[in-house]
Design a protein around this motif. Structure first.
Motif, PDB file in Angstrom:
ATOM      1  N   SER A   1       0.836  -1.202   0.000  1.00  0.00           N
ATOM      2  CA  SER A   1       0.000   0.000   0.000  1.00  0.00           C
ATOM      3  C   SER A   1       0.871   1.253   0.000  1.00  0.00           C
ATOM      4  CB  SER A   1      -0.931  -0.008   1.214  1.00  0.00           C
ATOM      5  OG  SER A   1      -0.162   0.019   2.398  1.00  0.00           O
ATOM      6  N   VAL A   2       0.237   2.384  -0.290  1.00  0.00           N
ATOM      7  CA  VAL A   2       0.932   3.672  -0.378  1.00  0.00           C
ATOM      8  C   VAL A   2       0.170   4.659   0.501  1.00  0.00           C
ATOM      9  CG1 VAL A   2       1.567   5.539  -1.966  1.00  0.00           C
ATOM     10  CG2 VAL A   2       1.619   3.191  -2.765  1.00  0.00           C
ATOM     11  N   SER A   3       0.878   5.486   1.255  1.00  0.00           N
ATOM     12  CA  SER A   3       0.176   6.453   2.100  1.00  0.00           C
ATOM     13  C   SER A   3      -0.384   7.591   1.238  1.00  0.00           C
ATOM     14  CB  SER A   3       1.115   7.020   3.168  1.00  0.00           C
ATOM     15  OG  SER A   3       2.114   7.813   2.555  1.00  0.00           O
TER      16      SER A   3
ATOM     17  N   GLU B   1      -4.713   0.932  -0.696  1.00  0.00           N
ATOM     18  CA  GLU B   1      -4.356  -0.396  -1.215  1.00  0.00           C
ATOM     19  C   GLU B   1      -4.733  -0.575  -2.682  1.00  0.00           C
ATOM     20  OE1 GLU B   1      -6.181  -3.284   1.335  1.00  0.00           O
ATOM     21  OE2 GLU B   1      -5.104  -2.567   3.110  1.00  0.00           O
ATOM     22  N   SER B   2      -5.678   0.227  -3.176  1.00  0.00           N
ATOM     23  CA  SER B   2      -6.092   0.042  -4.568  1.00  0.00           C
ATOM     24  C   SER B   2      -6.512   1.379  -5.171  1.00  0.00           C
ATOM     25  CB  SER B   2      -7.248  -0.969  -4.648  1.00  0.00           C
ATOM     26  OG  SER B   2      -8.385  -0.467  -3.965  1.00  0.00           O
ATOM     27  N   LEU B   3      -6.582   1.386  -6.475  1.00  0.00           N
ATOM     28  CA  LEU B   3      -6.907   2.602  -7.222  1.00  0.00           C
ATOM     29  C   LEU B   3      -8.163   2.349  -8.037  1.00  0.00           C
ATOM     30  CD1 LEU B   3      -6.224   5.359  -8.588  1.00  0.00           C
ATOM     31  CD2 LEU B   3      -4.754   4.088 -10.144  1.00  0.00           C
ATOM     32  N   THR B   4      -9.092   3.299  -7.991  1.00  0.00           N
ATOM     33  CA  THR B   4     -10.320   3.182  -8.764  1.00  0.00           C
ATOM     34  C   THR B   4     -10.550   4.477  -9.527  1.00  0.00           C
ATOM     35  OG1 THR B   4     -11.243   1.760  -7.048  1.00  0.00           O
ATOM     36  CG2 THR B   4     -12.802   2.719  -8.572  1.00  0.00           C
TER      37      THR B   4
ATOM     38  N   GLU C   1      -1.290   7.025 -14.056  1.00  0.00           N
ATOM     39  CA  GLU C   1       0.061   6.483 -14.316  1.00  0.00           C
ATOM     40  C   GLU C   1       0.990   6.729 -13.124  1.00  0.00           C
ATOM     41  OE1 GLU C   1       1.303   8.325 -17.957  1.00  0.00           O
ATOM     42  OE2 GLU C   1       0.376   6.771 -19.213  1.00  0.00           O
ATOM     43  N   ILE C   2       0.924   7.948 -12.570  1.00  0.00           N
ATOM     44  CA  ILE C   2       1.791   8.284 -11.432  1.00  0.00           C
ATOM     45  C   ILE C   2       1.429   7.434 -10.212  1.00  0.00           C
ATOM     46  CG2 ILE C   2       2.376  10.119  -9.758  1.00  0.00           C
ATOM     47  CD1 ILE C   2       2.140  12.111 -12.140  1.00  0.00           C
ATOM     48  N   ILE C   3       0.121   7.255  -9.977  1.00  0.00           N
ATOM     49  CA  ILE C   3      -0.314   6.458  -8.816  1.00  0.00           C
ATOM     50  C   ILE C   3       0.105   4.995  -8.993  1.00  0.00           C
ATOM     51  CG2 ILE C   3      -2.290   5.624  -7.485  1.00  0.00           C
ATOM     52  CD1 ILE C   3      -3.700   8.287  -8.226  1.00  0.00           C
ATOM     53  N   GLU C   4      -0.065   4.474 -10.221  1.00  0.00           N
ATOM     54  CA  GLU C   4       0.309   3.070 -10.451  1.00  0.00           C
ATOM     55  C   GLU C   4       1.806   2.869 -10.266  1.00  0.00           C
ATOM     56  OE1 GLU C   4      -1.513   2.028 -14.194  1.00  0.00           O
ATOM     57  OE2 GLU C   4      -3.250   1.203 -13.131  1.00  0.00           O
TER      58      GLU C   4
ATOM     59  N   VAL D   1       6.743   0.831  -3.986  1.00  0.00           N
ATOM     60  CA  VAL D   1       6.325   1.152  -2.629  1.00  0.00           C
ATOM     61  C   VAL D   1       7.523   1.393  -1.716  1.00  0.00           C
ATOM     62  CG1 VAL D   1       5.117   0.242  -0.646  1.00  0.00           C
ATOM     63  CG2 VAL D   1       4.228  -0.199  -2.903  1.00  0.00           C
ATOM     64  N   ARG D   2       7.488   2.496  -0.992  1.00  0.00           N
ATOM     65  CA  ARG D   2       8.535   2.796  -0.019  1.00  0.00           C
ATOM     66  C   ARG D   2       8.152   2.223   1.349  1.00  0.00           C
ATOM     67  NH1 ARG D   2      11.949   2.892  -2.951  1.00  0.00           N
ATOM     68  NH2 ARG D   2      13.416   4.124  -1.767  1.00  0.00           N
ATOM     69  N   LEU D   3       9.145   2.082   2.188  1.00  0.00           N
ATOM     70  CA  LEU D   3       8.923   1.454   3.490  1.00  0.00           C
ATOM     71  C   LEU D   3       8.677   2.444   4.608  1.00  0.00           C
ATOM     72  CD1 LEU D   3      11.723  -1.198   3.550  1.00  0.00           C
ATOM     73  CD2 LEU D   3       9.294  -1.598   3.833  1.00  0.00           C
ATOM     74  N   GLN D   4       8.901   3.746   4.300  1.00  0.00           N
ATOM     75  CA  GLN D   4       8.998   4.712   5.390  1.00  0.00           C
ATOM     76  C   GLN D   4       7.688   5.011   6.115  1.00  0.00           C
ATOM     77  OE1 GLN D   4      11.039   4.505   2.945  1.00  0.00           O
ATOM     78  NE2 GLN D   4      12.720   5.953   2.955  1.00  0.00           N
ATOM     79  N   GLU D   5       6.998   3.976   6.566  1.00  0.00           N
ATOM     80  CA  GLU D   5       5.828   4.170   7.408  1.00  0.00           C
ATOM     81  C   GLU D   5       5.910   3.174   8.557  1.00  0.00           C
ATOM     82  OE1 GLU D   5       4.195   3.845   3.915  1.00  0.00           O
ATOM     83  OE2 GLU D   5       4.111   6.011   3.652  1.00  0.00           O
ATOM     84  N   PRO D   6       5.773   3.652   9.805  1.00  0.00           N
ATOM     85  CA  PRO D   6       5.951   2.765  10.970  1.00  0.00           C
ATOM     86  C   PRO D   6       5.091   1.509  10.909  1.00  0.00           C
ATOM     87  CG  PRO D   6       5.743   5.062  11.671  1.00  0.00           C
ATOM     88  CD  PRO D   6       5.505   5.043  10.190  1.00  0.00           C
ATOM     89  N   ILE D   7       3.865   1.637  10.376  1.00  0.00           N
ATOM     90  CA  ILE D   7       2.965   0.486  10.346  1.00  0.00           C
ATOM     91  C   ILE D   7       3.525  -0.631   9.454  1.00  0.00           C
ATOM     92  CG2 ILE D   7       1.503   1.424   8.482  1.00  0.00           C
ATOM     93  CD1 ILE D   7      -0.906   0.205   9.992  1.00  0.00           C
ATOM     94  N   LYS D   8       4.251  -0.234   8.392  1.00  0.00           N
ATOM     95  CA  LYS D   8       4.859  -1.229   7.506  1.00  0.00           C
ATOM     96  C   LYS D   8       6.041  -1.910   8.188  1.00  0.00           C
ATOM     97  CE  LYS D   8       3.656   0.682   3.019  1.00  0.00           C
ATOM     98  NZ  LYS D   8       4.191   1.048   1.707  1.00  0.00           N
TER      99      LYS D   8
END
Length: 362
Positions: free
Chosen positions: A211-213, A237-240, A317-320, A326-333
């Motif tokens: 996922s991405v923040s 988690e997903s793009l619509t 395109e940018i979101i995909e 995906v970067r890791l820089q989130e404490p929850i990850k």
């Protein structure tokens, strides 16, 4: 002179295999078991990188998260980009980078250095810094992190074994769909073990790790935050894409979880539908501001609304791309990957293969 540390070189078959996440979880676990750890990268940059991937971002993040001092950090001996390649091609760079790595490895203190290798087996070869060349320079065993796409993954792993020979001590299979874990453990895994390739772990797919923040999307899209700037920690988690009639949209929205919805600023009906389903943020295109009612409802539901100065196709395109990198820089990850390594990775087997013993057992 203190004895130099042992090395473990971690490589991958393709960029974005989950190498940095695996290293983070593994480093956390080994440090918790009392090992004096160091971490570094042989090579910075690379063709898998975009403007999204700050070259030292992972390095600093791992150092801070695991709590490593400066003398336990190794920066890349080279950053791979168009400029450094040009210097190599025109002869102004004749540096022996393998030798630089070898010299550095002789003075590194600690029990174990986890060195992150290039993104693929061949990346860095122009500078004598391919995975095998790095392994030979520092006399290090290699563990590969391989993202699972299908059982055809066996071919590149066997090819890697052919290239790396005895340097390859084993693999970590990452991102395996939950319904395929059993077959991986009953056929795929024993086959690799018979070929002399240890399987140290099989990690199931995890939507949170992929996922991405919302904050990352704001950064990537250079978006304006119209409301709930305090909730940019929501994980998408997903793009619509909201472009259909509202009845079809509602059915579609209800089937999705934790989504970002991209729609036109004039589609109030779709914006309302999105707000009533599992939406983490709404991204508006087309320079049309949302109505006061939409802003008010989004405020109540704590859902950020972003406005972008881009057309829908470019936005998507940018979101995909953000999902792919995906970067890791989130404490929850970080908590999530630590838990997964704890559950699915055999660190005792790895330490015994490396000839190391955790402090708790010394």
């Amino acid at each position: 002179m203190p004895k130099s540390a042992k090395y473990l070189l971690i490589g991958s078959l393709e960029a974005y295999s989950g190498k940095s996440a695996a290293i983070l979880g593994l480093a956390h676990q080994l440090k918790a078991r009392g090992l004096d750890l160091a971490y570094g990268k042989a090579l910075g940059g690379g063709w898998g990188q975009t403007q999204m991937a700050d070259n030292d971002g992972d390095l600093q993040f791992v150092a801070e998260t695991i709590g490593l001092s400066d003398d336990r950090l190794q920066t890349p001996v080279l950053v791979l980009n168009a400029d450094t390649v040009e210097k190599r091609l025109n002869g102004s760079d004749t540096q022996d980078y393998g030798q630089r790595l070898a010299q550095r490895s002789q003075t590194q203190g600690g029990d174990l250095v986890i060195l992150e290798g290039p993104g693929t087996l061949s990346e860095g070869k122009l500078f004598n810094l391919s995975l095998l060349q790095v392994a030979d320079a520092i006399q290090a065993p290699v563990m590969l992190v391989a993202r699972f796409h299908s059982v055809l993954l066996l071919d590149p792993i066997l090819t890697a074994k052919e290239q790396l020979g005895d340097r390859l001590i084993g693999v970590l299979i990452n991102d395996v769909p939950k319904d395929q874990i059993d077959s991986i453990n009953t056929s795929f895994r024993p086959y690799l073990e018979k070929q002399g390739i240890a399987v140290f772990g099989v990690l199931p797919s995890n939507t949170l790790l992929r996922s991405v923040s919302v904050a990352e999307l704001v950064h990537q899209l250079k978006a304006e935050v119209l409301c709930r700037g305090d909730r940019l920690d929501h994980m998408v988690e997903s793009l619509t894409i909201g472009a259909m009639n509202v009845n079809s949209a509602l059915k579609y929205f209800r089937a999705r979880q934790n989504m970002a919805v991209v729609t036109g600023g004039d589609r109030t009906d779709l914006q309302l539908a999105a707000l009533e389903t599992s939406t983490q943020c709404i991204i508006l295109t087309g320079h049309i501001p949302p109505t006061k009612e939409i802003i008010s409802r989004a405020e109540d539901l704590e859902i950020p609304i972003l406005s972008v100065d881009l057309d829908t196709l470019t936005t998507v395109e940018i979101i995909e791309r953000a999902f792919g990198e995906v970067r890791l820089q989130e404490p929850i990850k970080f908590q999530c990957i630590c838990q997964m390594i704890e559950t699915y990775f055999d660190s005792d087997r790895l330490l015994s293969t490396l000839g190391l013993m955790p402090a708790e057992a010394r």
